[in-house]
Design a protein around this motif. Structure first.
Motif, PDB file in Angstrom:
ATOM      1  N   TYR A   1       0.829  -1.208   0.000  1.00  0.00           N
ATOM      2  CA  TYR A   1       0.000   0.000   0.000  1.00  0.00           C
ATOM      3  C   TYR A   1       0.866   1.262   0.000  1.00  0.00           C
ATOM      4  CZ  TYR A   1      -3.432  -3.517   1.593  1.00  0.00           C
ATOM      5  OH  TYR A   1      -4.226  -4.635   1.715  1.00  0.00           O
ATOM      6  N   TYR A   2       2.070   1.153   0.535  1.00  0.00           N
ATOM      7  CA  TYR A   2       3.050   2.255   0.484  1.00  0.00           C
ATOM      8  C   TYR A   2       4.437   1.676   0.667  1.00  0.00           C
ATOM      9  CZ  TYR A   2       5.760   6.427   1.391  1.00  0.00           C
ATOM     10  OH  TYR A   2       6.723   7.406   1.309  1.00  0.00           O
ATOM     11  N   ASN A   3       5.382   2.212  -0.061  1.00  0.00           N
ATOM     12  CA  ASN A   3       6.786   1.859   0.105  1.00  0.00           C
ATOM     13  C   ASN A   3       7.578   3.066  -0.352  1.00  0.00           C
ATOM     14  OD1 ASN A   3       9.359   0.858   0.128  1.00  0.00           O
ATOM     15  ND2 ASN A   3       8.957  -0.928  -1.171  1.00  0.00           N
ATOM     16  N   GLY A   4       8.150   3.803   0.608  1.00  0.00           N
ATOM     17  CA  GLY A   4       8.844   5.011   0.190  1.00  0.00           C
ATOM     18  C   GLY A   4       9.456   5.749   1.361  1.00  0.00           C
ATOM     19  N   ALA A   5       9.638   7.048   1.149  1.00  0.00           N
ATOM     20  CA  ALA A   5      10.366   7.886   2.099  1.00  0.00           C
ATOM     21  C   ALA A   5       9.520   8.160   3.336  1.00  0.00           C
ATOM     22  CB  ALA A   5      10.745   9.206   1.436  1.00  0.00           C
ATOM     23  N   ARG A   6      10.189   8.571   4.382  1.00  0.00           N
ATOM     24  CA  ARG A   6       9.544   9.001   5.620  1.00  0.00           C
ATOM     25  C   ARG A   6       8.730  10.278   5.365  1.00  0.00           C
ATOM     26  NH1 ARG A   6       9.114   5.258   9.620  1.00  0.00           N
ATOM     27  NH2 ARG A   6      11.112   4.220  10.000  1.00  0.00           N
ATOM     28  N   PRO A   7       7.702  10.501   6.182  1.00  0.00           N
ATOM     29  CA  PRO A   7       6.966  11.761   6.061  1.00  0.00           C
ATOM     30  C   PRO A   7       7.916  12.959   6.192  1.00  0.00           C
ATOM     31  CG  PRO A   7       5.815  10.245   7.520  1.00  0.00           C
ATOM     32  CD  PRO A   7       7.155   9.636   7.232  1.00  0.00           C
ATOM     33  N   SER A   8       7.628  13.999   5.418  1.00  0.00           N
ATOM     34  CA  SER A   8       8.524  15.162   5.410  1.00  0.00           C
ATOM     35  C   SER A   8       8.301  16.078   6.608  1.00  0.00           C
ATOM     36  CB  SER A   8       8.341  15.938   4.104  1.00  0.00           C
ATOM     37  OG  SER A   8       6.967  16.210   3.926  1.00  0.00           O
ATOM     38  N   ALA A   9       7.160  15.940   7.288  1.00  0.00           N
ATOM     39  CA  ALA A   9       6.922  16.783   8.471  1.00  0.00           C
ATOM     40  C   ALA A   9       8.028  16.564   9.491  1.00  0.00           C
ATOM     41  CB  ALA A   9       5.566  16.450   9.088  1.00  0.00           C
ATOM     42  N   SER A  10       8.307  17.592  10.264  1.00  0.00           N
ATOM     43  CA  SER A  10       9.402  17.554  11.227  1.00  0.00           C
ATOM     44  C   SER A  10       9.263  16.399  12.224  1.00  0.00           C
ATOM     45  CB  SER A  10       9.416  18.897  11.963  1.00  0.00           C
ATOM     46  OG  SER A  10      10.079  18.780  13.176  1.00  0.00           O
ATOM     47  N   GLY A  11      10.340  15.710  12.474  1.00  0.00           N
ATOM     48  CA  GLY A  11      10.357  14.711  13.549  1.00  0.00           C
ATOM     49  C   GLY A  11      10.292  13.266  13.092  1.00  0.00           C
ATOM     50  N   TYR A  12       9.946  13.035  11.817  1.00  0.00           N
ATOM     51  CA  TYR A  12       9.768  11.646  11.367  1.00  0.00           C
ATOM     52  C   TYR A  12      10.984  11.107  10.605  1.00  0.00           C
ATOM     53  CZ  TYR A  12       4.952  12.605  12.683  1.00  0.00           C
ATOM     54  OH  TYR A  12       3.823  12.949  13.393  1.00  0.00           O
ATOM     55  N   ASN A  13      12.011  11.952  10.383  1.00  0.00           N
ATOM     56  CA  ASN A  13      13.216  11.493   9.700  1.00  0.00           C
ATOM     57  C   ASN A  13      14.408  12.309  10.188  1.00  0.00           C
ATOM     58  OD1 ASN A  13      14.911  10.207   7.872  1.00  0.00           O
ATOM     59  ND2 ASN A  13      14.559  11.740   6.293  1.00  0.00           N
ATOM     60  N   PRO A  14      15.264  11.739  11.029  1.00  0.00           N
ATOM     61  CA  PRO A  14      15.210  10.362  11.498  1.00  0.00           C
ATOM     62  C   PRO A  14      14.102  10.172  12.528  1.00  0.00           C
ATOM     63  CG  PRO A  14      16.972  11.508  12.627  1.00  0.00           C
ATOM     64  CD  PRO A  14      16.420  12.473  11.609  1.00  0.00           C
ATOM     65  N   MET A  15      13.768   8.895  12.753  1.00  0.00           N
ATOM     66  CA  MET A  15      12.789   8.546  13.776  1.00  0.00           C
ATOM     67  C   MET A  15      13.432   8.549  15.162  1.00  0.00           C
ATOM     68  SD  MET A  15       9.760   7.810  12.381  1.00  0.00           S
ATOM     69  CE  MET A  15       8.919   6.509  13.325  1.00  0.00           C
ATOM     70  N   SER A  16      12.600   8.622  16.185  1.00  0.00           N
ATOM     71  CA  SER A  16      13.059   8.595  17.587  1.00  0.00           C
ATOM     72  C   SER A  16      12.314   7.510  18.357  1.00  0.00           C
ATOM     73  CB  SER A  16      12.803   9.951  18.248  1.00  0.00           C
ATOM     74  OG  SER A  16      13.385  11.000  17.505  1.00  0.00           O
ATOM     75  N   LYS A  17      12.308   6.301  17.774  1.00  0.00           N
ATOM     76  CA  LYS A  17      11.552   5.211  18.389  1.00  0.00           C
ATOM     77  C   LYS A  17      12.053   4.929  19.809  1.00  0.00           C
ATOM     78  CE  LYS A  17      11.828   3.175  13.924  1.00  0.00           C
ATOM     79  NZ  LYS A  17      12.070   2.015  13.030  1.00  0.00           N
ATOM     80  N   GLU A  18      11.109   4.529  20.672  1.00  0.00           N
ATOM     81  CA  GLU A  18      11.479   4.280  22.072  1.00  0.00           C
ATOM     82  C   GLU A  18      11.434   2.803  22.456  1.00  0.00           C
ATOM     83  OE1 GLU A  18       9.817   6.959  24.950  1.00  0.00           O
ATOM     84  OE2 GLU A  18       9.698   8.605  23.503  1.00  0.00           O
ATOM     85  N   GLY A  19      10.717   1.998  21.684  1.00  0.00           N
ATOM     86  CA  GLY A  19      10.817   0.553  21.884  1.00  0.00           C
ATOM     87  C   GLY A  19       9.818  -0.103  22.803  1.00  0.00           C
ATOM     88  N   ALA A  20       8.947   0.675  23.448  1.00  0.00           N
ATOM     89  CA  ALA A  20       7.877   0.027  24.227  1.00  0.00           C
ATOM     90  C   ALA A  20       6.920  -0.671  23.256  1.00  0.00           C
ATOM     91  CB  ALA A  20       7.132   1.049  25.073  1.00  0.00           C
ATOM     92  N   ILE A  21       6.112  -1.578  23.762  1.00  0.00           N
ATOM     93  CA  ILE A  21       5.165  -2.307  22.912  1.00  0.00           C
ATOM     94  C   ILE A  21       3.753  -2.055  23.424  1.00  0.00           C
ATOM     95  CG2 ILE A  21       4.520  -4.544  21.938  1.00  0.00           C
ATOM     96  CD1 ILE A  21       7.331  -5.549  22.671  1.00  0.00           C
ATOM     97  N   ILE A  22       2.864  -1.690  22.488  1.00  0.00           N
ATOM     98  CA  ILE A  22       1.469  -1.455  22.835  1.00  0.00           C
ATOM     99  C   ILE A  22       0.561  -2.381  22.038  1.00  0.00           C
ATOM    100  CG2 ILE A  22       1.654   0.927  23.606  1.00  0.00           C
ATOM    101  CD1 ILE A  22       0.829   1.833  20.791  1.00  0.00           C
ATOM    102  N   LEU A  23      -0.606  -2.655  22.628  1.00  0.00           N
ATOM    103  CA  LEU A  23      -1.662  -3.397  21.934  1.00  0.00           C
ATOM    104  C   LEU A  23      -3.014  -2.802  22.302  1.00  0.00           C
ATOM    105  CD1 LEU A  23      -2.942  -5.658  20.282  1.00  0.00           C
ATOM    106  CD2 LEU A  23      -2.762  -7.131  22.299  1.00  0.00           C
ATOM    107  N   GLY A  24      -3.699  -2.249  21.308  1.00  0.00           N
ATOM    108  CA  GLY A  24      -5.074  -1.802  21.485  1.00  0.00           C
ATOM    109  C   GLY A  24      -5.253  -0.357  21.891  1.00  0.00           C
ATOM    110  N   ILE A  25      -4.147   0.367  22.024  1.00  0.00           N
ATOM    111  CA  ILE A  25      -4.177   1.746  22.534  1.00  0.00           C
ATOM    112  C   ILE A  25      -3.206   2.601  21.738  1.00  0.00           C
ATOM    113  CG2 ILE A  25      -4.891   1.286  24.908  1.00  0.00           C
ATOM    114  CD1 ILE A  25      -1.947   0.977  25.662  1.00  0.00           C
ATOM    115  N   GLY A  26      -3.290   3.937  21.929  1.00  0.00           N
ATOM    116  CA  GLY A  26      -2.311   4.844  21.351  1.00  0.00           C
ATOM    117  C   GLY A  26      -1.077   4.946  22.233  1.00  0.00           C
ATOM    118  N   GLY A  27      -0.064   5.618  21.722  1.00  0.00           N
ATOM    119  CA  GLY A  27       1.211   5.741  22.440  1.00  0.00           C
ATOM    120  C   GLY A  27       1.057   6.405  23.790  1.00  0.00           C
TER     121      GLY A  27
END
Ligand code: AHR
Ligand code: AHR
Ligand code: AHR
Length: 481
Positions: free
Chosen positions: A253-279
């Protein structure tokens, strides 16, 4: 081989592997999940019937017989201990004590895999699982992949039915601090084609399906009963791929560059895991999860294609949502209380309020009609039932804020779901105990002779564990009117 054996062969091993339905490694025979029962608070773990196999649902059914059960832990099969447990409060609080989220019913999402019964995780609004103390998941701009098998017909527009990488603080720490599978028809941040629901990526402060927020028409509305959603992210690249878990291959459905809006490239992933909820522990969403994993490294399309073939071979299929004495669509019924001291009472309504009333053959026609219900095919799920008022056609039994009401149908998806109930074997051994389809921890209950959708020992007064089994067990009889 299992999905995680395939990811290992591809050089991108699982660092978290969660499923209540089956082993995700061919050699895995440990605990898949833990359930806790309402009768005595005891817990037990459910494992595959054999190594690499389907969950032992019969063991759950035996353990949970004549009581309620919640899924308390979804174990990580990867060996890293990245288990999912009841999510704590964060930016938003959950409905449970101390702001925790609700736990899922153990019986909300029955399915079969190659003919063998298993249970998925039915997430109602308010329900969520999380692990903020993870080992080995991607952080910063590191690469990862993930997939989940979901129920493509169970969704809403709330924020956010997610599975994947999120903040370790349970709060919104900014753009790019998440990378999770999202499924639903939320339109606040982005949409695909049509009216949804869509598979999108929750990258924090945005649900994305392309290089920009807003609409990306290459992301299709989906309706597969079983949906494979695969998301992966690397350095200035990410992809959304999905398909029918029951047949066929994945589409991109998509394969390409990161969103151009500020903050998404590079990413700042934190590594917690969620199921069923937002961050940030947003708890408004609903959906159903059967299995999912997170990997280290960016999986190849070929690896994901092999995982999809493995999922198809697992043969997910639907099964009955009901048990106990059968109800007949088109019949008119009464529902008699079975709690000692109240067995002359029937589920009735006075205006919009649902209650129990003493009804006999000598009662007025008005009261007889108020205590009579027409059985209809479930408005929100055809595997269950709706109960139309006998005196007010077009009005149905529904719950609202977990209070039962009789209300005119407004035709909305919300009304239909709130008016859908799934009868099971009566918890006290008599008649039926009748689940709210959208909240399968909750049964039709009388409490102080008023009707509720009540859970066993929840936070509301009407959730009282005292006399719960009796208050939720109803004998179905012929109607008074
Ligand atoms: O990105 C969408 C949502 O926005 C996140 O899941 C949540 O943390 C924030 O409210
Ligand atoms: O009864 C619980 C929920 O309350 C219903 O699903 C919703 O319509 C209302 O907000
Ligand atoms: O609804 C009648 C009674 O009220 C229930 O049996 C009990 O749980 C509550 O006190």
């Amino acid at each position: 081989a299992g999905p995680c054996d395939i990811y290992s062969s591809g050089g991108t091993p699982c660092v978290a592997a969660h499923s209540t339905t089956r082993a995700l490694y061919s050699a895995f025979s440990g605990a898949l999940y833990q359930v806790k029962r309402g009768s005595d608070g005891a817990t037990t773990t459910i494992s595959p019937v054999s190594a690499g196999g389907v969950a032992n649902a019969a063991a759950q059914d035996t353990f949970c017989a004549s009581t309620t059960c919640l899924i308390t832990i979804i174990y990580d099969q990867s060996g890293r201990g990245n288990h999912l447990t009841q999510a704590p409060p964060g930016g938003f609080s959950g409905p449970e004590a101390n702001g925790y989220d609700n736990l899922a019913s153990a019986i909300g999402a029955p399915v079969t895999l190659n003919g063998a019964k298993a249970y998925g995780v039915f997430i109602s609004p308010g329900t969520g699982y999380r692990n903020n103390a993870v080992s080995g998941t991607a952080t910063g701009d590191a690469s990862e992949g993930m997939y989940a098998v979901l129920d493509g017909t169970h969704y809403n527009g709330g924020c956010c039915f997610d599975y994947g990488n999120a903040e370790t603080s349970s709060t919104d720490t900014g753009n790019g601090h998440m990378e999770a599978i999202y499924y639903g028809d939320n339109t606040v941040w982005g949409t695909g084609s049509g009216s949804g629901p869509w598979f999108m990526a929750d990258l924090e402060n945005g649900l994305f399906s392309g290089a920009s927020s807003g609409q990306n028409t290459a992301d299709p509305s989906l309706s597969y009963r079983f949906l494979t959603a695969a998301l992966k992210g690397g350095q200035n690249v990410w992809a959304l791929r999905g398909g029918n878990s029951a047949s066929g291959s994945l589409s991109t459905y998509y394969n390409g560059a990161r969103p151009s809006a500020s903050g998404y490239n590079p990413m700042s992933k934190e590594g917690a895991i969620i199921l069923g909820i937002g961050g940030d522990n947003s708890v408004g969403a609903q959906g159903t999860f059967y299995e999912g994993v997170m990997t280290t490294g960016y999986p190849s399309d070929a690896t994901e294609n092999s995982v999809q073939a493995n999922i198809v071979a697992a043969k997910y299929a639907t099964t009955s949502l009901t048990s106990g004495p059968a109800l007949t669509v088109g019949s008119s019924i009464s529902l008699r209380a079975t709690t000692s001291g109240y067995t002359d009472r029937y589920l009735a309504h006075t205006g919009a309020t649902v209650n129990t009333q003493v009804v006999t053959s000598a009662s007025s026609t008005t009261l007889k009609q108020q205590a009579s219900w027409k059985v209809r095919t479930g408005l929100g799920n055809s595997g269950c039932f709706s109960f139309e008022s006998t005196d007010t056609s077009g009005s149905y039994l529904r719950h609202y804020n977990f209070e039962l009401q009789v209300a005119a149908s407004d035709g909305t998806k919300q009304f239909n779901e709130d008016a859908t109930f799934c009868p099971h074997t009566g918890l006290n051994g008599q008649g039926n105990s009748i689940l709210a389809w959208g909240y399968p921890t909750r049964f039709i209950r009388h409490y102080n002779n008023v009707g509720y959708a009540a859970s066993n020992g929840g936070v509301h007064t009407f959730d009282s564990a005292t006399s719960f089994n009796d208050d939720v067990s109803w004998v179905v009889g012929t109607s008074f009117a």
